[in-house]
Write a protein that holds these residues in place. Structure first.
Motif, PDB file in Angstrom:
ATOM      1  N   LYS A 482       0.849  -1.185   0.000  1.00 44.87           N
ATOM      2  CA  LYS A 482       0.000   0.000   0.000  1.00 44.87           C
ATOM      3  C   LYS A 482       0.886   1.238   0.000  1.00 44.87           C
ATOM      4  O   LYS A 482       2.015   1.197   0.506  1.00 44.87           O
ATOM      5  CB  LYS A 482      -0.919   0.016   1.226  1.00 44.87           C
ATOM      6  CG  LYS A 482      -2.002  -1.051   1.207  1.00 44.87           C
ATOM      7  CD  LYS A 482      -2.949  -0.899   2.393  1.00 44.87           C
ATOM      8  CE  LYS A 482      -4.058  -1.953   2.318  1.00 44.87           C
ATOM      9  NZ  LYS A 482      -5.005  -1.821   3.457  1.00 44.87           N
ATOM     10  N   VAL A 483       0.351   2.332  -0.557  1.00 45.42           N
ATOM     11  CA  VAL A 483       1.129   3.567  -0.610  1.00 45.42           C
ATOM     12  C   VAL A 483       1.208   4.180   0.777  1.00 45.42           C
ATOM     13  O   VAL A 483       0.211   4.284   1.490  1.00 45.42           O
ATOM     14  CB  VAL A 483       0.491   4.577  -1.593  1.00 45.42           C
ATOM     15  CG1 VAL A 483       1.296   5.874  -1.623  1.00 45.42           C
ATOM     16  CG2 VAL A 483       0.410   3.978  -2.989  1.00 45.42           C
ATOM     17  N   SER A 484       2.405   4.574   1.181  1.00 46.67           N
ATOM     18  CA  SER A 484       2.593   5.224   2.484  1.00 46.67           C
ATOM     19  C   SER A 484       2.083   6.667   2.429  1.00 46.67           C
ATOM     20  O   SER A 484       2.208   7.330   1.397  1.00 46.67           O
ATOM     21  CB  SER A 484       4.078   5.230   2.848  1.00 46.67           C
ATOM     22  OG  SER A 484       4.310   6.069   3.960  1.00 46.67           O
ATOM     23  N   PRO A 485       1.512   7.169   3.540  1.00 45.22           N
ATOM     24  CA  PRO A 485       1.095   8.579   3.586  1.00 45.22           C
ATOM     25  C   PRO A 485       2.253   9.549   3.336  1.00 45.22           C
ATOM     26  O   PRO A 485       2.026  10.703   2.961  1.00 45.22           O
ATOM     27  CB  PRO A 485       0.545   8.741   5.009  1.00 45.22           C
ATOM     28  CG  PRO A 485       0.176   7.357   5.437  1.00 45.22           C
ATOM     29  CD  PRO A 485       1.162   6.446   4.783  1.00 45.22           C
ATOM     30  N   SER A 486       3.482   9.094   3.530  1.00 43.74           N
ATOM     31  CA  SER A 486       4.647   9.976   3.345  1.00 43.74           C
ATOM     32  C   SER A 486       5.096  10.063   1.883  1.00 43.74           C
ATOM     33  O   SER A 486       5.984  10.847   1.557  1.00 43.74           O
ATOM     34  CB  SER A 486       5.821   9.499   4.205  1.00 43.74           C
ATOM     35  OG  SER A 486       6.264   8.217   3.784  1.00 43.74           O
ATOM     36  N   TYR A 487       4.445   9.285   0.999  1.00 45.89           N
ATOM     37  CA  TYR A 487       4.863   9.306  -0.407  1.00 45.89           C
ATOM     38  C   TYR A 487       4.479  10.628  -1.071  1.00 45.89           C
ATOM     39  O   TYR A 487       3.366  11.123  -0.909  1.00 45.89           O
ATOM     40  CB  TYR A 487       4.225   8.143  -1.173  1.00 45.89           C
ATOM     41  CG  TYR A 487       4.484   8.219  -2.669  1.00 45.89           C
ATOM     42  CD1 TYR A 487       5.775   8.109  -3.167  1.00 45.89           C
ATOM     43  CD2 TYR A 487       3.435   8.420  -3.568  1.00 45.89           C
ATOM     44  CE1 TYR A 487       6.023   8.190  -4.534  1.00 45.89           C
ATOM     45  CE2 TYR A 487       3.673   8.493  -4.934  1.00 45.89           C
ATOM     46  CZ  TYR A 487       4.968   8.383  -5.415  1.00 45.89           C
ATOM     47  OH  TYR A 487       5.216   8.467  -6.757  1.00 45.89           O
ATOM     48  N   ILE A 488       5.414  11.197  -1.829  1.00 47.91           N
ATOM     49  CA  ILE A 488       5.184  12.396  -2.628  1.00 47.91           C
ATOM     50  C   ILE A 488       5.361  12.020  -4.088  1.00 47.91           C
ATOM     51  O   ILE A 488       6.439  11.586  -4.495  1.00 47.91           O
ATOM     52  CB  ILE A 488       6.171  13.526  -2.246  1.00 47.91           C
ATOM     53  CG1 ILE A 488       5.990  13.910  -0.782  1.00 47.91           C
ATOM     54  CG2 ILE A 488       5.971  14.741  -3.148  1.00 47.91           C
ATOM     55  CD1 ILE A 488       7.044  14.874  -0.271  1.00 47.91           C
ATOM     56  N   HIS A 489       4.305  12.186  -4.865  1.00 50.26           N
ATOM     57  CA  HIS A 489       4.361  11.774  -6.270  1.00 50.26           C
ATOM     58  C   HIS A 489       5.156  12.805  -7.066  1.00 50.26           C
ATOM     59  O   HIS A 489       4.708  13.935  -7.263  1.00 50.26           O
ATOM     60  CB  HIS A 489       2.947  11.650  -6.830  1.00 50.26           C
ATOM     61  CG  HIS A 489       2.890  10.965  -8.159  1.00 50.26           C
ATOM     62  ND1 HIS A 489       3.527   9.758  -8.400  1.00 50.26           N
ATOM     63  CD2 HIS A 489       2.286  11.306  -9.335  1.00 50.26           C
ATOM     64  CE1 HIS A 489       3.314   9.385  -9.652  1.00 50.26           C
ATOM     65  NE2 HIS A 489       2.573  10.310 -10.247  1.00 50.26           N
ATOM     66  N   SER A 490       6.328  12.402  -7.499  1.00 52.78           N
ATOM     67  CA  SER A 490       7.240  13.379  -8.112  1.00 52.78           C
ATOM     68  C   SER A 490       8.096  12.749  -9.207  1.00 52.78           C
ATOM     69  O   SER A 490       9.313  12.662  -9.077  1.00 52.78           O
ATOM     70  CB  SER A 490       8.153  13.965  -7.034  1.00 52.78           C
ATOM     71  OG  SER A 490       8.781  12.907  -6.305  1.00 52.78           O
ATOM     72  N   PRO A 491       7.471  12.274 -10.280  1.00 55.58           N
ATOM     73  CA  PRO A 491       8.281  11.741 -11.394  1.00 55.58           C
ATOM     74  C   PRO A 491       9.174  12.840 -11.959  1.00 55.58           C
ATOM     75  O   PRO A 491       8.707  13.942 -12.244  1.00 55.58           O
ATOM     76  CB  PRO A 491       7.228  11.311 -12.422  1.00 55.58           C
ATOM     77  CG  PRO A 491       5.929  11.274 -11.687  1.00 55.58           C
ATOM     78  CD  PRO A 491       6.042  12.273 -10.588  1.00 55.58           C
ATOM     79  N   SER A 492      10.455  12.544 -12.106  1.00 56.32           N
ATOM     80  CA  SER A 492      11.415  13.538 -12.582  1.00 56.32           C
ATOM     81  C   SER A 492      12.423  12.871 -13.502  1.00 56.32           C
ATOM     82  O   SER A 492      12.657  11.664 -13.421  1.00 56.32           O
ATOM     83  CB  SER A 492      12.139  14.202 -11.408  1.00 56.32           C
ATOM     84  OG  SER A 492      11.217  14.846 -10.556  1.00 56.32           O
ATOM     85  N   ILE A 493      13.026  13.694 -14.363  1.00 58.49           N
ATOM     86  CA  ILE A 493      14.004  13.174 -15.309  1.00 58.49           C
ATOM     87  C   ILE A 493      15.415  13.362 -14.760  1.00 58.49           C
ATOM     88  O   ILE A 493      15.820  14.467 -14.415  1.00 58.49           O
ATOM     89  CB  ILE A 493      13.906  13.902 -16.661  1.00 58.49           C
ATOM     90  CG1 ILE A 493      12.489  13.792 -17.235  1.00 58.49           C
ATOM     91  CG2 ILE A 493      14.931  13.338 -17.648  1.00 58.49           C
ATOM     92  CD1 ILE A 493      12.042  12.387 -17.540  1.00 58.49           C
ATOM     93  N   MET A 494      16.125  12.242 -14.649  1.00 59.27           N
ATOM     94  CA  MET A 494      17.542  12.280 -14.336  1.00 59.27           C
ATOM     95  C   MET A 494      18.214  11.231 -15.223  1.00 59.27           C
ATOM     96  O   MET A 494      18.641  10.208 -14.754  1.00 59.27           O
ATOM     97  CB  MET A 494      17.799  12.020 -12.858  1.00 59.27           C
ATOM     98  CG  MET A 494      19.183  12.443 -12.391  1.00 59.27           C
ATOM     99  SD  MET A 494      19.434  12.141 -10.625  1.00 59.27           S
ATOM    100  CE  MET A 494      18.223  13.236  -9.935  1.00 59.27           C
ATOM    101  N   LEU A 495      18.207  11.525 -16.523  1.00 54.80           N
ATOM    102  CA  LEU A 495      18.518  10.584 -17.584  1.00 54.80           C
ATOM    103  C   LEU A 495      17.375   9.581 -17.732  1.00 54.80           C
ATOM    104  O   LEU A 495      16.846   9.388 -18.807  1.00 54.80           O
ATOM    105  CB  LEU A 495      19.852   9.854 -17.352  1.00 54.80           C
ATOM    106  CG  LEU A 495      20.320   8.970 -18.521  1.00 54.80           C
ATOM    107  CD1 LEU A 495      20.509   9.782 -19.783  1.00 54.80           C
ATOM    108  CD2 LEU A 495      21.616   8.256 -18.180  1.00 54.80           C
ATOM    109  N   SER A 496      16.975   8.938 -16.613  1.00 54.57           N
ATOM    110  CA  SER A 496      15.808   8.060 -16.599  1.00 54.57           C
ATOM    111  C   SER A 496      14.648   8.782 -15.912  1.00 54.57           C
ATOM    112  O   SER A 496      14.827   9.847 -15.329  1.00 54.57           O
ATOM    113  CB  SER A 496      16.134   6.762 -15.850  1.00 54.57           C
ATOM    114  OG  SER A 496      17.280   6.140 -16.386  1.00 54.57           O
ATOM    115  N   LEU A 497      13.455   8.171 -15.990  1.00 57.06           N
ATOM    116  CA  LEU A 497      12.276   8.718 -15.311  1.00 57.06           C
ATOM    117  C   LEU A 497      12.159   8.045 -13.956  1.00 57.06           C
ATOM    118  O   LEU A 497      11.899   6.847 -13.874  1.00 57.06           O
ATOM    119  CB  LEU A 497      11.023   8.472 -16.154  1.00 57.06           C
ATOM    120  CG  LEU A 497       9.705   8.982 -15.571  1.00 57.06           C
ATOM    121  CD1 LEU A 497       9.701  10.500 -15.467  1.00 57.06           C
ATOM    122  CD2 LEU A 497       8.533   8.506 -16.418  1.00 57.06           C
TER     123      LEU A 497
END
Length: 511
Positions: A482-497
């Protein structure tokens, strides 16, 4: 004024003239030529081109990072500048990195017409990226061109045949079970929150160390940590790729990257030389052993790898192999944690296919639903978010002419999230779209590019498929997520996603 003084003035004037041509006159001429050929785009400001606009902070990114509201509509957040430019210039346009023009492509039909005109070996890699990423990839398969690319692929490809993959599968099972034991121990002490991204990246690094070099000691961990540090150094700072003398804008970063690159090369060189001198060099079925064996067996018409080239191939495989697979598994666990129905469906399928038996590579083909999930994850969160090419000849596409030497940036994220290609539900997680359709219902065969396209498609994709299924099967057989309440959805590019703030999940052992 003496002769020396006049010489000094002449040298200064000459330098200013050279700078004027390289920073402004030549780029402006290129810009005019591309416009004459029919390509529009954002107006560049030389010598930075469009880098200043690309570096601006985007409000939507900040709001995404600050929110736990999970959305899969990620293109405008990971590539805000491309998203904005698309609205003004369409899906094919020219933008500039410094004094280097890039043809941006997010139109499947244009890509199809262009790619059908070019043989795989006649695609190049943008020289600005080859130079920028040399410490990480060197002259490995990802970066080489022309006949050298043909030679590299001819030697590397046999390493991924089914017999060799079966040997690698046993190493994957062993490493994953060790991670499961660590998680179980942590959970027994009452800590159910696990940063899955960090754990999966680590275990994938261990797996790739075994399958690349057959090593499990400190040397393998050192290579892994140095490559990760190199990635962060190269991609976690302000970058001036394509800007004349751009490497001097951040001297500390470039010196650090160069130093790390040399340390990695030295370490890998010692591993390669030790294997060459080992009496068991032909009996170890890891990538290095297979490359050395293939190197001895290639015909006289094909030039074998030098030690330097073997190091570069191992480095390329080490980075590309563990990063792509690890991120595919990471994003899958996030999506399964938010879609428990699919998590349960996969678990039921594993029970039917594997049961209480030990996991065997022959069972993996039976995991049909898992393949659907993997395809959908690679669509929504492609670990390789873009493809770069460089034209090695003029390419005619309808009434548009792509000049020889033009750099190209193919926006995979944009095409994977394009409602014109996928329909109104494009940003929804729906693995069932891939039932009976390898393109997931996409209305164009070039709209789905999880592993690139054409002859230069990823040579190790079967290894990725195998590792993905093995790791996910073992994890879903032991835990629920299950997703933790502390998760922050933040897809970012650093060569990979990647999830820039990690992926904390609540992990519960199954009864």
């Amino acid at each position: 004024m003496g002769f020396i003084g006049l010489c000094g003035i002449f040298i200064v004037m000459l330098c200013l003239l050279i700078l004027s041509f390289s920073w402004w006159i030549f780029p402006i001429q290129k810009h005019k030529k591309l416009k004459r050929n029919g390509f529009g785009g954002p107006t560049p400001s030389f010598p930075l081109g469009n880098i200043k606009e690309m570096g601006k902070k985007n409000i939507s990114i900040q709001s995404l990072v600050a929110s736990t509201n999970l959305t899969h509509d990620i293109h405008s957040n990971v590539f805000p500048y491309f998203s904005t430019w698309q609205k003004s210039h369409g899906k094919v346009f020219v933008y500039w990195l410094g004094t280097e023009p890039f043809l941006y492509i997010a139109e499947a039909e244009f890509l199809k017409k262009m790619s059908t005109e070019v043989m795989a070996k006649r695609w190049g890699k943008p020289s600005v990226f080859r130079n920028d990423r040399d410490p990480m990839f060197g002259s490995g398969l990802v970066m080489v061109e022309g006949n050298d690319w043909v030679r590299h692929r001819r030697i590397v490809a046999p390493a991924f045949n089914p017999l060799n993959l079966k040997v690698m599968a046993n190493m994957m099972v062993e490493s994953t079970n060790e991670m499961i034991d660590r998680w179980s121990s942590q959970i027994n002490f009452g800590n159910h929150e696990i940063d899955v991204e960090r754990e999966i990246i680590t275990i994938a690094g261990e797996i790739i160390a075994k399958t690349s070099f057959g090593v499990e000691d400190e040397n393998a961990r050192e290579v892994f940590h140095k490559l990760r540090a190199l990635q962060m150094t190269l991609f976690n700072t302000n970058r001036y790729v394509g800007v004349p003398f751009g490497k001097y804008f951040n001297v500390k970063k470039n010196l650090e990257a160069k130093k790390l690159g040399k340390e990695i090369d030295k370490l890998l060189m010692s591993i390669v030389e030790a294997r060459k001198n080992s009496p068991k060099k032909n009996s170890q079925k890891d990538l290095l052993g297979l490359l050395l064996q293939e190197n001895n067996e290639v015909g006289k018409s094909i030039k074998t790898f030098t030690t330097r080239e073997i190091v570069d191939e191992c480095k390329t495989f080490f980075f590309g192999g563990h990063e792509t697979t690890a991120l595919a598994i990471t994003w899958t666990l996030l999506l399964l944690a938010t879609h428990e129905d699919w998590q349960n469906q996969l678990r039921e399928e594993i029970k039917e296919v594997v049961g209480n038996n030990e996991l065997d590579i022959t069972m993996l083909a039976g995991l049909k639903k898992m393949k659907l999930v993997m395809n959908e994850v690679l669509r929504l969160y492609p670990p390789a978010p873009n493809v770069q090419r460089q034209a090695r000849e003029d390419i005619q596409v309808d009434n548009l002419k792509v000049p020889n030497g033009t750099n190209m940036w193919i926006d995979v994220v944009a095409m994977h999230h394009d409602p014109e290609l996928w329909g109104k539900d494009v940003n929804e997680f729906k693995p069932e779209r891939f039932i009976d359709d390898v393109n997931g219902g996409c209305n164009h065969k070039m709209g789905y590019l999880p592993f690139g396209f054409g002859g230069r498609m990823c040579v190790g994709r079967n290894l990725t498929f195998m590792e993905y299924k093995i790791v996910l099967t073992l994890l879903l057989s032991k835990f629920s997520f299950k997703v933790s309440p502390s998760y922050i959805h933040s897809p970012s590019i650093m060569l990979s996603l990647r999830p820039i703030h990690g992926l904390p999940l609540l992990v519960q052992p199954l009864n």
